[in-house]
Design a protein around this motif. Structure first.
Motif: not given
Length: 461
Positions: A169-170, A341-351
């Motif tokens: 998903l991320t 909350a987890a997804l919005t953070s993981a998106i920035s981490m992978l970006e």
């Protein structure tokens, strides 16, 4: 006008140089940056830290850390990103023309990307659990008790499958780019998260036992306030919560319009992030005492919180199960909130690593997103298969020590290596009167001299 979005299907050629992506609006940036900051650390980590460290005593120290350390360092990271308009490795290497500092900046940038990648690896495991616990009440309602039991089993097979599902998903969001993926999803997910959080707080407050939790949350136990563990935990929580020291905010800053004031925009992100943490405390701690009123054991005989690391997966589900059919609805809402909350953070981490590889090697975003996301998934799988030995070690090394130290290095490079006039010119882009402002008279010197001393004092306690 935003710059053209990087096309997902462009050829992965080393000669291609598409225009750099950007956020299309201030609202989009604030939602994305707040989404990066607001994560499991706010909704799970913050309340359990409060319960473990003297209630409101921890809140006071945490707020102090946010104001005197986290916010100044947030401005520093955003400034580095926007000034360079490059990935973190190139941005840190561009702060000086001197070969030594260019190499140092590059090494620090690589260290930040590596640390961030390790954080994603354990974060994806936790997020997979959240996804599974979101589906568990749905399986119950659908009359599938076997599936429901497996979704909460923490078995190796569940951990692997749930982690891969969350990473998929991320990757899907990051592949779509900045404005078409990250910004669009953040604009939808963040308001939804606030609505769910406020609704759950209002509901929990109506239950028997919630008042005791509210008292625990708001009444400080000052005997804890000078404990070294509290100071380190509060600083680590503030830095982890705001995604500092791992290049994520730096990347988002590189997508920010030059018309925006960096100090004001950073303040918006900080206020939103802190507000969610405080609201989460109003939800989780009263929920704990409601569970306690229903016969669930929360504290050991010594007074310490039982299973603080897994409280969200033990105490709260027990509470939801005691509420009958209504509990299933509340459970779905709560774990949906946590997953968002987890997804919005993981998106920035992978970006951040995706952006770095795309720009450094001139490869296409779509392929890089899959490759980097796949590599992180492999590391996550290794941690799952060696959970007892690796999980806690990776969490401690990256979030308690790695993030604050890297954030310190970012700030020192900005204020000691970068020429002062270049720094002022960047800050003036969104605020023409910056040279006369109180912020400019205090912030550069504060980050240069005071923040390093404060951080080292806390870490060495």
């Amino acid at each position: 006008m935003p710059l053209a979005e990087t096309q997902n299907d462009r050829a992965d050629s080393i000669d291609s140089s598409p225009p750099r992506s950007a956020f299309s609006s201030r609202f989009g940036f604030v939602m994305a940056a707040a989404g990066s900051a607001v994560g499991v650390g706010n909704i799970w980590g913050f309340p359990t830290q409060v319960a473990d460290h003297g209630g409101a005593a921890f809140i006071l120290v945490y707020l102090l850390m946010v104001v005197v350390l986290a916010y100044p360092m947030l401005v520093a990271e955003m400034t580095i990103g926007r000034m360079a308009q490059k990935n973190p490795v190139a941005a840190l290497g561009s702060l000086s023309d001197k070969p030594f500092w260019k190499k140092t900046g590059t090494v620090v940038g690589i260290a930040g990307i590596v640390t961030l990648s390790l954080i994603i690896s354990f974060y994806a495991i936790i997020s997979g659990w959240l996804l599974a616990f979101t589906l568990e009440p749905l399986a119950k309602l659908a009359g599938m008790p076997g599936l429901a039991s497996w979704l909460t089993s923490f078995s190796t097979s569940l951990n692997l499958i749930a982690m891969v599902a969350f990473m998929a998903l991320t990757i899907h969001v990051v592949r779509a780019g900045v404005s078409n993926g990250i910004e669009r999803w953040s604009k939808k997910l963040m308001p939804m998260m606030f609505i769910l959080l406020l609704g759950l707080v209002a509901y929990i407050m109506t239950l028997e036992g919630a008042e005791q939790g509210l008292i625990m949350y708001l009444k400080p136990n000052f005997s804890h306030i000078l404990e070294p563990s509290l100071l380190v935990s509060a600083m680590g929580q503030a830095f982890f919560s705001l995604s500092l020291g791992v290049c994520a905010i730096m990347v988002y800053g590189s997508y920010l319009s030059e018309k925006e004031s960096l100090p004001k925009t950073a303040a918006m992100v900080t206020v939103l992030d802190t507000s969610v943490a405080l609201l989460a405390g109003l939800l989780v701690i009263p929920a704990m005492t409601v569970a306690q009123a229903n016969g669930v054991t929360i504290y050991a005989a010594s007074g310490t919180l039982l299973d603080s690391d897994t409280l969200v997966f033990t105490v709260l589900p027990t509470l939801f199960n005691s509420m009958g059919n209504a509990g299933s609805i509340v459970a779905i809402a709560f774990f949906t909130l946590m997953t968002i909350a987890a997804l919005t953070s993981a998106i920035s981490m992978l970006e951040a690593p995706v952006n770095t590889v795309c720009e450094q090697l001139k490869y296409g975003r779509s392929r890089v997103s899959i490759v980097i996301g796949g590599a992180v998934s492999v590391v996550s799988a290794i941690i799952i298969l060696n959970f007892e030995a690796l999980f806690g070690l990776v969490v401690t090394l990256t979030t308690v020590y790695g993030q604050p130290l890297l954030a310190l290095l970012f700030g020192l490079m900005l204020t000691w290596v970068l020429q002062r006039d270049r720094l002022l010119n960047e800050l003036k882009k969104g605020c023409p009167d910056m040279a006369q402002s109180l912020f400019w008279k205090i912030w550069p010197w504060y980050v240069k001299f005071v923040c390093p001393v404060l951080m080292l004092l806390v870490l060495l306690k």
